[in-house]
Every structure is written in structure tokens, then in C-alpha cells.
Design a protein around this motif. Structure first.
Motif, mmCIF file in Angstrom:
data_model
loop_
_atom_site.group_PDB
_atom_site.id
_atom_site.type_symbol
_atom_site.label_atom_id
_atom_site.label_comp_id
_atom_site.label_asym_id
_atom_site.label_seq_id
_atom_site.Cartn_x
_atom_site.Cartn_y
_atom_site.Cartn_z
ATOM 1 N N GLY A 49 -7.176 5.371 12.669
ATOM 2 C CA GLY A 49 -6.493 4.433 11.509
ATOM 3 C C GLY A 49 -5.203 4.106 12.156
ATOM 4 O O GLY A 49 -5.144 2.983 12.031
ATOM 5 N N LEU A 50 -4.548 5.165 12.335
ATOM 6 C CA LEU A 50 -3.181 4.913 12.818
ATOM 7 C C LEU A 50 -3.140 4.171 14.114
ATOM 8 O O LEU A 50 -2.286 3.079 14.130
ATOM 9 C CB LEU A 50 -2.342 6.279 12.829
ATOM 10 C CG LEU A 50 -1.907 6.827 11.789
ATOM 11 C CD1 LEU A 50 -1.383 8.317 12.019
ATOM 12 C CD2 LEU A 50 -0.707 6.183 11.161
ATOM 13 N N ALA A 51 -3.943 4.424 14.988
ATOM 14 C CA ALA A 51 -3.916 3.580 16.213
ATOM 15 C C ALA A 51 -4.110 2.000 16.187
ATOM 16 O O ALA A 51 -3.772 1.247 16.661
ATOM 17 C CB ALA A 51 -5.034 4.220 17.034
ATOM 18 N N ILE A 52 -5.362 1.777 15.188
ATOM 19 C CA ILE A 52 -5.586 0.434 14.906
ATOM 20 C C ILE A 52 -4.707 -0.108 14.154
ATOM 21 O O ILE A 52 -4.346 -1.320 14.294
ATOM 22 C CB ILE A 52 -7.151 0.572 14.331
ATOM 23 C CG1 ILE A 52 -8.288 1.128 15.108
ATOM 24 C CG2 ILE A 52 -7.448 -0.903 13.703
ATOM 25 C CD1 ILE A 52 -9.475 1.341 14.563
ATOM 26 N N ALA A 53 -4.173 0.495 12.916
ATOM 27 C CA ALA A 53 -3.150 -0.148 12.316
ATOM 28 C C ALA A 53 -2.084 -0.569 12.843
ATOM 29 O O ALA A 53 -1.255 -1.453 12.636
ATOM 30 C CB ALA A 53 -2.544 0.859 10.835
ATOM 31 N N LEU A 54 -1.331 0.188 13.657
ATOM 32 C CA LEU A 54 -0.320 0.042 14.567
ATOM 33 C C LEU A 54 -0.521 -0.848 15.642
ATOM 34 O O LEU A 54 0.249 -1.972 15.817
ATOM 35 C CB LEU A 54 0.370 1.435 15.271
ATOM 36 C CG LEU A 54 0.828 2.310 13.982
ATOM 37 C CD1 LEU A 54 1.200 3.652 14.934
ATOM 38 C CD2 LEU A 54 1.753 1.804 13.378
ATOM 39 N N GLY A 55 -1.404 -0.845 16.187
ATOM 40 C CA GLY A 55 -1.978 -1.486 17.567
ATOM 41 C C GLY A 55 -2.633 -2.944 17.232
ATOM 42 O O GLY A 55 -2.393 -3.760 18.160
ATOM 43 N N VAL A 56 -3.264 -2.872 16.302
ATOM 44 C CA VAL A 56 -4.302 -4.360 16.085
ATOM 45 C C VAL A 56 -3.742 -5.177 15.039
ATOM 46 O O VAL A 56 -3.502 -6.235 15.075
ATOM 47 C CB VAL A 56 -5.730 -3.987 15.830
ATOM 48 C CG1 VAL A 56 -6.526 -5.280 15.695
ATOM 49 C CG2 VAL A 56 -6.253 -2.925 17.197
ATOM 50 N N TRP A 57 -3.501 -4.410 13.885
ATOM 51 C CA TRP A 57 -2.935 -4.933 12.588
ATOM 52 C C TRP A 57 -1.410 -5.200 12.669
ATOM 53 O O TRP A 57 -0.950 -5.881 11.801
ATOM 54 C CB TRP A 57 -3.302 -4.001 11.274
ATOM 55 C CG TRP A 57 -4.704 -4.860 10.638
ATOM 56 C CD1 TRP A 57 -4.547 -5.505 9.495
ATOM 57 C CD2 TRP A 57 -5.854 -4.601 11.110
ATOM 58 N NE1 TRP A 57 -6.157 -5.678 9.251
ATOM 59 C CE2 TRP A 57 -6.634 -5.231 10.247
ATOM 60 C CE3 TRP A 57 -6.510 -3.883 12.193
ATOM 61 C CZ2 TRP A 57 -8.090 -5.482 10.213
ATOM 62 C CZ3 TRP A 57 -7.890 -4.262 12.333
ATOM 63 C CH2 TRP A 57 -8.725 -4.837 11.563
ATOM 64 N N ARG A 58 -0.572 -4.554 13.614
ATOM 65 C CA ARG A 58 0.415 -4.714 13.808
ATOM 66 C C ARG A 58 1.484 -4.064 12.730
ATOM 67 O O ARG A 58 2.503 -4.710 12.309
ATOM 68 C CB ARG A 58 1.259 -6.275 14.261
ATOM 69 C CG ARG A 58 0.324 -6.727 15.345
ATOM 70 C CD ARG A 58 0.697 -5.965 16.765
ATOM 71 N NE ARG A 58 0.022 -6.363 17.791
ATOM 72 C CZ ARG A 58 0.061 -5.956 19.166
ATOM 73 N NH1 ARG A 58 0.889 -4.660 19.044
ATOM 74 N NH2 ARG A 58 -0.263 -6.307 20.091
ATOM 75 N N PHE A 59 0.814 -3.206 12.118
ATOM 76 C CA PHE A 59 1.437 -2.329 10.880
ATOM 77 C C PHE A 59 2.677 -1.702 11.343
ATOM 78 O O PHE A 59 2.513 -0.841 12.397
ATOM 79 C CB PHE A 59 0.524 -1.549 10.259
ATOM 80 C CG PHE A 59 0.773 -1.340 8.756
ATOM 81 C CD1 PHE A 59 1.405 -1.980 7.806
ATOM 82 C CD2 PHE A 59 0.575 0.208 8.436
ATOM 83 C CE1 PHE A 59 1.792 -2.047 6.523
ATOM 84 C CE2 PHE A 59 1.015 0.357 7.126
ATOM 85 C CZ PHE A 59 1.583 -0.206 6.002
ATOM 86 N N MET A 403 -5.386 2.617 5.362
ATOM 87 C CA MET A 403 -6.139 1.114 5.437
ATOM 88 C C MET A 403 -5.689 0.206 4.356
ATOM 89 O O MET A 403 -5.845 -1.025 4.302
ATOM 90 C CB MET A 403 -7.574 1.634 5.441
ATOM 91 C CG MET A 403 -8.068 2.801 6.692
ATOM 92 S SD MET A 403 -9.728 3.011 6.425
ATOM 93 C CE MET A 403 -10.517 1.302 6.700
ATOM 94 N N ASN A 404 -5.357 0.719 3.072
ATOM 95 C CA ASN A 404 -5.291 -0.210 1.908
ATOM 96 C C ASN A 404 -3.827 -1.156 2.529
ATOM 97 O O ASN A 404 -3.906 -2.284 2.373
ATOM 98 C CB ASN A 404 -4.829 0.449 0.731
ATOM 99 C CG ASN A 404 -5.923 1.170 0.129
ATOM 100 O OD1 ASN A 404 -7.185 0.827 0.745
ATOM 101 N ND2 ASN A 404 -5.924 1.951 -0.518
ATOM 102 N N TYR A 405 -2.559 -0.265 2.935
ATOM 103 C CA TYR A 405 -1.595 -1.108 3.024
ATOM 104 C C TYR A 405 -1.482 -2.045 4.211
ATOM 105 O O TYR A 405 -0.738 -3.086 4.388
ATOM 106 C CB TYR A 405 -0.359 -0.095 2.765
ATOM 107 C CG TYR A 405 0.019 0.102 1.426
ATOM 108 C CD1 TYR A 405 0.672 -0.528 0.575
ATOM 109 C CD2 TYR A 405 -0.661 1.466 1.027
ATOM 110 C CE1 TYR A 405 0.963 -0.254 -0.786
ATOM 111 C CE2 TYR A 405 -0.554 1.521 -0.510
ATOM 112 C CZ TYR A 405 0.292 0.961 -1.234
ATOM 113 O OH TYR A 405 0.389 1.161 -2.480
ATOM 114 N N SER A 406 -2.139 -1.449 5.289
ATOM 115 C CA SER A 406 -2.261 -2.211 6.411
ATOM 116 C C SER A 406 -2.887 -3.355 6.469
ATOM 117 O O SER A 406 -2.574 -4.538 6.947
ATOM 118 C CB SER A 406 -2.717 -1.292 7.871
ATOM 119 O OG SER A 406 -4.098 -1.087 7.324
ATOM 120 N N GLY A 407 -4.033 -3.243 5.723
ATOM 121 C CA GLY A 407 -4.828 -4.850 5.172
ATOM 122 C C GLY A 407 -6.131 -4.499 5.856
ATOM 123 O O GLY A 407 -7.000 -5.232 5.717
#
Length: 528
Positions: A49-59, A403-407
Motif C-alpha cells: 500500500g505504501l509503495a502504491i500510495a507513494l509511487g502511483v497516487w503520488r501521496f 488507503m483512505n487518505y491517499s485516495g
């Protein structure tokens, strides 16, 4: 301010939906297929989740850290605080011989039939524990009681998890409904009534379903009168209280009515003796407690019921209540789907339900004659039992908040809401995902309740009915929630084998959630 992207993968909603779902899929695969311990599956899901939030959602990394720590704080208080104190009460009862006395009570006052014991303990008594404490406590306590009378650990956990569903929407004195009303701006009384016109259908079915799983058609034919009484009394009371009395009292009154009526019925009607389901003679021969009356077993549970009810009615829980804006996260995220800033408030309640249960444990220890040394041993036993489950809860709730806050969660919701006329069929699965991640129906309602209303208004569906279904569908995810399973296995010899338990409950969870969707279709399009 970070603006949540809804379609960050090439501007494509289906592709973004698939990527957003990966952390959930990872947890499910590691738990149910690879059968890794729940804490490992939850940790892997959080890392993905961290990898996707940071790398894809640009969180931003700072926001990601703040979101995970906010989730961890919520996991610790109120969730873990409630569970820890409920299990402390259990260990104090065990130290005072009250758990042995509970086994005696079962042997004296219930038929020599494990199917009857299963319904009374896991369904009726478990619902009472859900109404008071929740958080996995009913599963942990009732499964250990079932094991004491001869159930295999995996059987006991599977059946108690399935039973721990329909009471959940009204658990903790109706907190999930209260939260649903707050996030949707719909009247809580009306929402409680709507949920109370859905879940009683499943409450009535549940004893038949579980006993059929346990003993097949033969068992249904042998004990159906008891199942009719147990399921019927619970469902009828659940409907009446939620619709005409007070939704906050639904669980407590439904469970008490069902427990009293079912035990009373078994005094005048008993199933024919079946050696295949009789309690083993070694348990019966060694069970009598020499000094305690079997009725004394109820002292801790009656006491905690009285204290928590009084605590809630008198409003003690609001004393010292502080709403803390989470540093670095409060209103630092903009919810694109709702067009508003995302609040991040940690509700610090030093005198919340967990503290009421702790007070009950202290009073019970005095009444049962457990001294300071015995109390200290109970604390140590509770910590040894619960620490790994605590880690699992912190990790899985941290993932939910990320997941909530990243969107990512809103991308999942938008994808489901785009199904148009079929939306009612899949609407319950939004609640199901929310409970799977957070372990609580209240958190699922906070997450997806308003999304359900937005989708309902866009599709010209009944917003109250759709919002209520988020809660009704969500409870069916309780039986596969890593949090719930982790707390449940903590009292058995299945620690580290949470995946085995999930594999046994997953299909039932999906089937019941799908049935909620079918019921919603009927209510929306056929019987308004």
C-alpha cells in the motif's frame, strides 16, 4: 493541500481500480492461500500500500506517515483498549474458577448436545458480548468456551466468526449507525430502522445455516425447533427494537431475549440424544467445580453488562473527551470525490467503553476474591495472549487509513459506483471491504457511507436504503477481517494459522454479502 487523484493510472478508472485493490488482494492471498500469519499478511499489505500510495497516487511521504500513525492511534484507542480489558476480565474469571463454572452451567442447564451449546453460546451469548464490547472479543471468549466442551479449535473459531455478523451493525450500543448518520447527514433513527429491516432476515437464517454446516441435514431435522426459537426471537426483537424502540439498545435486548427464551425453551424441549453430538464423558466426568455454583459463572458477564449500560446511559464516556486534530494530516488532504477537505480527528476518550470494562474487571476481581497477585498474573496472561493480535490490528488499520487518505479507497468506491443499475448488487461489498480492512462496521460506515449516498442520488436510488446496506453488507466482512480473526485465534492453539481460519470463512462471507445485495435489489426495485 494534497488533492486525491481518482484515476492516477493513465486516467483510466478500471486500471486505477485494479491497482488500488492490490493491497487488499495481497492480504487475502497471503492469509487465505499462502496461509501466512495475520501480522505478516497485514505487514505485506501495508508495504504494498505504501509503495502504491507513494509511487502511483503520488501521496507525500509525510502525509503517508501521518495517516498510518493516525490509524495506529485509532487501533490502540478505542479498539485494542476495549479488547484488552474484555480479555482481562476473561482471565480474571478463569483465575477465579468462573470459566470452569460456566462449563458446569452448560453441562447442567443445556442438553447433552453440542449443537444446542453452539447456538446458545456462540449465537445468543456471543451477540451479547458484541453489543457490549465487540472488537473480536465475542469470538475469543465464545470459541474458548466451545473448545472446553469438546469442539475442535478450528470448528469453534469458524462457527463463532460466522455468528459474529448480524449483531455487529448495532454493536457497542449502536455506534456504527451513529457514525453512519454523522457522515451522511441522514437521520440515525431512520438509518437504524432501515438496517433493522435487512439484518433480521439473516439473523433468523444464521442458526439454521451454521448448524447445517456443522451437522448437515440430520442436525437440522433434529434441532430445528430450537433453531426456530433462537433465530426467530433474536430476529423479531432486532426488528422491533431497531424500528420502534431505540437502535442503540438493539443488540443488548435482542441477545438477552434470545438467550433467555432459548434456554427456557430447552428446559421444556430437548433434542433426541445423539451420541455423535454428545459432550464427551471425560469432559462431563471432570467438569464439576466443587465450591462454585454453576450460576456463579454469569457474575462477570452480568456485571460488565450492567456497568457498560449504566456508563453509556449516564454519559460517563464523554467526560474528558478530547478531539485531537492529527498533526500534519488534519485537512491537509482534499477529497476530490466529495469536494471537501479531509478531517483527521483522533477522538481521545479516557473514559470510553474500554475503561468501563476495566472498571468491571476490577469490581469483578474483588467480588470473585482475586487478589493483587492474581490480578497481576491475569494482566500478564492477557498480554501474552493479545500482543500479536495487537500488532495485526495496528498494521491493518494503518493500511486502511493510508488507503483512505491517499485516495485509493475512493477510487475503489468510484469504480463500484459506476456500475449503474447493478450498483445495488455490489453496494454491500463496499461495506464488506471497509470492515475487512478496519475490522469495524463503524469505520466502514465512516469510509463509504457518504459515497453510497452520492452514488444513490446520482442513480436515483433510495439514499437511506443504500447507506443502510453499507452497514448491513459490512458486517458480513467481519468474519474474514484480519483483526477479528487475530483476536479470535489468540485464545486457541491456532496462533499464526489465521490463514487456515480465513480459508474456512471466506466463501460464507462472500455468499452472505451477495445475499444482502440481492435483498437490496428486491427492496429497491420490487418492494420499496
Amino acid at each position: 493541500m494534497f488533492n486525491q487523484p481518482l484515476t492516477p493510472v493513465a486516467g483510466n478508472l478500471p486500471l486505477s481500480f485494479v491497482i488500488a485493490a492490490l493491497p487488499i488482494v495481497i492480504v487475502l492471498v497471503l492469509l487465505g492461500i499462502a496461509q501466512r500469519p495475520a501480522w505478516q499478511a497485514s505487514l505485506a499489505g501495508l508495504i504494498v500500500g505504501l509503495a502504491i500510495a507513494l509511487g502511483v497516487w503520488r501521496f507525500p511521504a509525510g502525509l503517508a506517515f501521518a495517516a498510518v500513525t493516525n490509524g495506529a492511534a485509532f487501533a490502540l484507542l478505542p479498539v485494542i483498549w476495549i479488547v484488552v480489558n474484555a480479555l482481562l476480565l476473561y482471565h480474571l474469571a478463569a483465575a477465579a474458577g468462573r470459566i470452569d463454572a460456566f462449563r458446569d452451567w452448560i453441562l447442567v442447564h443445556l442438553p447433552d448436545d453440542r449443537r444446542s451449546v453452539l447456538v446458545v453460546v456462540a449465537f445468543c451469548f456471543g451477540a451479547l458480548l458484541e453489543g457490549i464490547a465487540g472488537g473480536g472479543t465475542p469470538v475469543a471468549i465464545t470459541s474458548s468456551l466451545l473448545i472446553m466442551v469438546g469442539f475442535r479449535p478450528l470448528e469453534a473459531l469458524t462457527y463463532t466468526l460466522i455468528f459474529n455478523t448480524t449483531p455487529v451493525a448495532f454493536g457497542g450500543f449502536g455506534v456504527p449507525i451513529t457514525v453512519l448518520g454523522a457522515v451522511t447527514n441522514l437521520p440515525t433513527v431512520v438509518l437504524g430502522q432501515a438496517v433493522g429491516r435487512q439484518l433480521p432476515v439473516f439473523s433468523f437464517i444464521l442458526p439454521f445455516y451454521v448448524v447445517a454446516l456443522y451437522g448437515g441435514r440430520r442436525s437440522l431435522a433434529a434441532v430445528w425447533p430450537m433453531l426456530l426459537i433462537a433465530g426467530g426471537s433474536f430476529a423479531l426483537t432486532q426488528f422491533v427494537v431497531s424500528n420502534y424502540v431505540n437502535y442503540a439498545l438493539t443488540d443488548v435486548l435482542s441477545s438477552l431475549v434470545s438467550l433467555i427464551v432459548t434456554v427456557g425453551f430447552l428446559k421444556i424441549w430437548r433434542p433426541a440424544h445423539d451420541p455423535d453430538y454428545a459432550i464427551a464423558s471425560r469432559i462431563r466426568d471432570g467438569a464439576r467445580h466443587e465450591t462454585l455454583s454453576p450460576w456463579s459463572a454469569w457474575l462477570p458477564w452480568v456485571l460488565v453488562s450492567v456497568v457498560v449500560i449504566a456508563w453509556t446511559v449516564l454519559g460517563v464516556f464523554v467526560i474528558g473527551d478530547v478531539k485531537i486534530p492529527w498533526p500534519g494530516l488534519h485537512k491537509a488532504v482534499f477529497i476530490t470525490l466529495y469536494n471537501k477537505p479531509y478531517a483527521a480527528i483522533w477522538d481521545f476518550q479516557p473514559l470510553g467503553t474500554g475503561t468501563a470494562i476495566l472498571l468491571s474487571a476490577v469490581i469483578a476481581a474483588g467480588l470473585m476474591g482475586v487478589g493483587p497477585r492474581g490480578f497481576a498474573r491475569a494482566i500478564v496472561a492477557t498480554w501474552q495472549q493479545i500482543w500479536l493480535a495487537m500488532l495485526t490490528v495496528i498494521l491493518i488499520v494503518g493500511l486502511a487509513y493510508l488507503m483512505n487518505y491517499s485516495g485509493m479507497t475512493y477510487t475503489l468506491g468510484l469504480g463500484v459506483a459506476s456500475l449503474g443499475v447493478l450498483f445495488p448488487l455490489v453496494s454491500p461489498f463496499l461495506g464488506w471491504v471497509g470492515v475487512f480492512l478496519s475490522g469495524t462496521d463503524a469505520a466502514s460506515n465512516a469510509l463509504f457511507g457518504n459515497l453510497q449516498v452520492v452514488a444513490a442520488n446520482q442513480l436515483h436510488l433510495d439514499p437511506v436504503l443504500i447507506a443502510a446496506t453499507n452497514s448491513s453488507g459490512g458486517v458480513m466482512g467481519k468474519m474474514i477481517s484480519p483483526q477479528n480473526i487475530a483476536v479470535g485465534v489468540s485464545t486457541t492453539a491456532l496462533k499464526g494459522r489465521e490463514g487456515v481460519v480465513l480459508a474456512r470463512t471466506f466463501v460464507h462471507s462472500v455468499v452472505f454479502t451477495l445475499l444482502v445485495g440481492i435483498l437490496l435489489l428486491v427492496q429497491q426495485y420490487i418492494i420499496p
